[in-house]
Design a protein around this motif. Structure first.
Motif, short mmCIF file in Angstrom:
data_model
loop_
_atom_site.label_atom_id
_atom_site.label_comp_id
_atom_site.label_asym_id
_atom_site.label_seq_id
_atom_site.Cartn_x
_atom_site.Cartn_y
_atom_site.Cartn_z
N MET A 172 12.98 29.96 -46.83
CA MET A 172 12.52 31.39 -46.28
C MET A 172 13.44 31.67 -45.17
O MET A 172 13.93 30.98 -44.50
CB MET A 172 11.05 31.17 -45.92
CG MET A 172 9.88 30.55 -46.92
SD MET A 172 8.32 30.68 -46.07
CE MET A 172 8.21 32.43 -46.25
N PRO A 173 13.53 33.21 -45.03
CA PRO A 173 14.38 33.77 -44.03
C PRO A 173 13.58 33.35 -42.56
O PRO A 173 12.64 33.05 -42.56
CB PRO A 173 14.21 35.10 -44.20
CG PRO A 173 13.20 35.14 -45.08
CD PRO A 173 12.91 34.12 -45.89
N ALA A 174 14.57 33.26 -41.48
CA ALA A 174 13.90 33.11 -40.08
C ALA A 174 12.81 33.76 -39.96
O ALA A 174 12.05 33.69 -39.08
CB ALA A 174 15.22 32.93 -39.35
N THR A 175 13.10 35.29 -40.25
CA THR A 175 12.03 36.39 -39.73
C THR A 175 11.56 36.74 -40.96
O THR A 175 12.27 37.27 -41.82
CB THR A 175 12.93 37.41 -39.09
OG1 THR A 175 13.42 36.96 -37.71
CG2 THR A 175 11.75 38.49 -38.56
N ARG A 176 10.19 36.74 -41.19
CA ARG A 176 9.58 37.23 -42.45
C ARG A 176 8.19 37.75 -42.00
O ARG A 176 7.61 37.43 -40.97
CB ARG A 176 9.38 35.90 -43.53
CG ARG A 176 8.64 34.75 -42.83
CD ARG A 176 9.69 33.67 -42.26
NE ARG A 176 8.85 32.33 -42.24
CZ ARG A 176 9.54 31.23 -41.87
NH1 ARG A 176 10.90 31.29 -41.70
NH2 ARG A 176 8.76 30.09 -41.66
N HIS A 177 7.57 38.54 -42.87
CA HIS A 177 6.38 39.28 -42.98
C HIS A 177 5.41 38.11 -43.28
O HIS A 177 5.71 37.11 -43.94
CB HIS A 177 6.49 40.43 -43.84
CG HIS A 177 7.34 41.43 -43.53
ND1 HIS A 177 6.98 42.43 -42.30
CD2 HIS A 177 8.26 41.88 -43.97
CE1 HIS A 177 7.95 43.29 -42.37
NE2 HIS A 177 8.84 43.03 -43.19
N SER A 178 4.06 38.24 -42.48
CA SER A 178 3.08 37.35 -42.69
C SER A 178 1.81 38.10 -42.99
O SER A 178 1.73 39.27 -42.57
CB SER A 178 2.81 36.36 -41.74
OG SER A 178 2.80 36.82 -40.64
N LEU A 179 0.77 37.46 -43.45
CA LEU A 179 -0.62 38.09 -43.61
C LEU A 179 -1.45 37.05 -43.06
O LEU A 179 -1.60 35.93 -43.33
CB LEU A 179 -0.73 38.26 -44.98
CG LEU A 179 -2.26 38.56 -45.40
CD1 LEU A 179 -2.39 40.37 -45.03
CD2 LEU A 179 -2.45 38.62 -47.02
N THR A 180 -2.43 37.63 -42.10
CA THR A 180 -3.41 36.66 -41.44
C THR A 180 -4.82 37.17 -41.84
O THR A 180 -4.93 38.34 -41.84
CB THR A 180 -3.23 36.85 -39.83
OG1 THR A 180 -1.90 36.22 -39.55
CG2 THR A 180 -4.03 35.98 -39.22
N HIS A 181 -5.63 36.29 -42.05
CA HIS A 181 -6.96 36.54 -42.45
C HIS A 181 -7.84 35.48 -41.56
O HIS A 181 -7.62 34.46 -41.53
CB HIS A 181 -6.92 36.24 -43.90
CG HIS A 181 -8.61 36.36 -44.31
ND1 HIS A 181 -9.15 37.60 -44.31
CD2 HIS A 181 -9.38 35.15 -44.80
CE1 HIS A 181 -10.31 37.49 -44.94
NE2 HIS A 181 -10.52 35.79 -45.15
N LYS A 182 -9.02 36.39 -41.01
CA LYS A 182 -10.15 35.44 -40.26
C LYS A 182 -11.19 35.46 -41.33
O LYS A 182 -11.52 36.11 -42.14
CB LYS A 182 -10.55 36.42 -39.00
CG LYS A 182 -11.50 35.79 -38.22
CD LYS A 182 -11.94 36.39 -37.19
CE LYS A 182 -13.06 35.66 -36.07
NZ LYS A 182 -13.58 36.54 -35.15
N PHE A 183 -11.51 34.10 -41.23
CA PHE A 183 -12.71 33.75 -42.10
C PHE A 183 -13.74 32.61 -41.26
O PHE A 183 -13.60 32.19 -40.06
CB PHE A 183 -12.18 32.83 -43.15
CG PHE A 183 -11.65 31.54 -42.91
CD1 PHE A 183 -12.60 30.13 -42.98
CD2 PHE A 183 -10.47 31.30 -42.35
CE1 PHE A 183 -11.92 29.06 -42.62
CE2 PHE A 183 -9.86 30.05 -42.13
CZ PHE A 183 -10.85 28.85 -42.24
N ALA A 184 -15.02 32.39 -41.99
CA ALA A 184 -15.99 31.65 -41.33
C ALA A 184 -16.78 31.24 -42.49
O ALA A 184 -16.92 31.80 -43.51
CB ALA A 184 -16.81 32.56 -40.53
N VAL A 185 -16.80 29.77 -42.44
CA VAL A 185 -17.64 29.11 -43.57
C VAL A 185 -18.72 28.27 -42.84
O VAL A 185 -18.70 27.36 -42.13
CB VAL A 185 -16.80 28.18 -44.25
CG1 VAL A 185 -17.53 27.25 -45.45
CG2 VAL A 185 -15.49 28.85 -44.90
N GLY A 186 -20.06 28.71 -43.21
CA GLY A 186 -20.98 28.00 -42.42
C GLY A 186 -20.96 27.98 -41.03
O GLY A 186 -21.70 27.11 -40.16
N GLY A 187 -20.63 29.29 -40.50
CA GLY A 187 -20.57 29.25 -38.85
C GLY A 187 -19.30 28.76 -38.46
O GLY A 187 -19.21 28.85 -37.22
#
Length: 224
Positions: free
Chosen positions: A1-16
């Motif tokens: 992968m390139p040293a600088t890349r785009h990313s996707l961040t997702h916050k989640f919760a499972v049972g608190g």
């Protein structure tokens, strides 16, 4: 992968239990790495999540399809589990279950349409648009018309999504009518992926209310 890349961040919760998923992307937008951070958890859970992320990242970079990992790790059952607050994945059986089903929703064409709970009674979101890749509906039509090929890849998940209309305008297994082994085979080809095997004969069961019913021997699991 390139040293600088785009990313996707997702916050989640499972049972608190809260956490964050970060997916690094190749230049073509496909996932290439996975980082999992659990909030307010000890070093043991953090280490296990790092291990899962590293193994997934290596698999992606060595060419393992996302679909293969989603099929393998989705619907694993162990604690913590519970409600998530995500309308596409309202209940997760474990943290890895949630993570890999979310990866399927985001990166596997047709997975969201085939697995997200039906909303507004027909599996479609507001304004006649299905949530996911390649499906658009018009109020003038009875059925959604999926784009089954995305970037040259024909999705095994994507099927026609039924909307309001006659009861016979259904997709997949429900289009098949009649009886007999051949018809039953087609009807049962689209069982939900987390259905357990019958504890009496071993056949795959079908959800029946809050229970599971075996159409092979008639056994009902958990209900009278």
């Amino acid at each position: 992968m390139p040293a600088t890349r785009h990313s996707l961040t997702h916050k989640f919760a499972v049972g608190g239990h809260e956490g964050y998923i970060t997916v690094g992307l190749f230049e073509d937008g496909k996932p290439g790495e996975l980082f999992i951070t659990m909030a307010k958890e000890g070093s043991t859970i953090g280490g296990l999540m790092d291990t899962i992320g590293t193994l997934t990242s290596l698999s992606l970079q060595y060419g393992v399809p996302v679909e293969a990992m989603v099929n393998k790790f989705a619907h694993m059952r162990f604690e913590p589990s519970g409600w998530t607050g995500n309308p596409d994945i309202p209940n997760a059986k474990s943290v890895p279950d949630y993570i890999f089903r979310w990866l399927g929703m985001e990166f596997v064409p047709g997975y969201r349409e085939a697995n997200a709970p039906r909303r507004n009674g027909n599996g479609i979101g507001e304004n006649g648009h299905a949530h996911g890749n390649g499906v658009h509906t018009s109020p003038a039509t009875d059925t959604a018309k999926p784009a089954q090929e995305t970037n040259g890849h024909v999705s095994p998940w994507l099927t026609t999504v039924p909307v309001e209309g006659p009861a016979h305008v259904l997709s997949g297994a429900l289009e098949v009518t009649g009886d007999g082994p051949h018809v039953r085979s087609q009807q049962f080809a689209k069982f939900q992926t987390d259905a357990p095997a019958c504890d009496n004969c071993g056949a795959i069961t079908v959800r029946n209310g809050n229970c599971y019913l075996c159409h092979n021997c008639g056994n009902s699991m958990g209900c009278s």
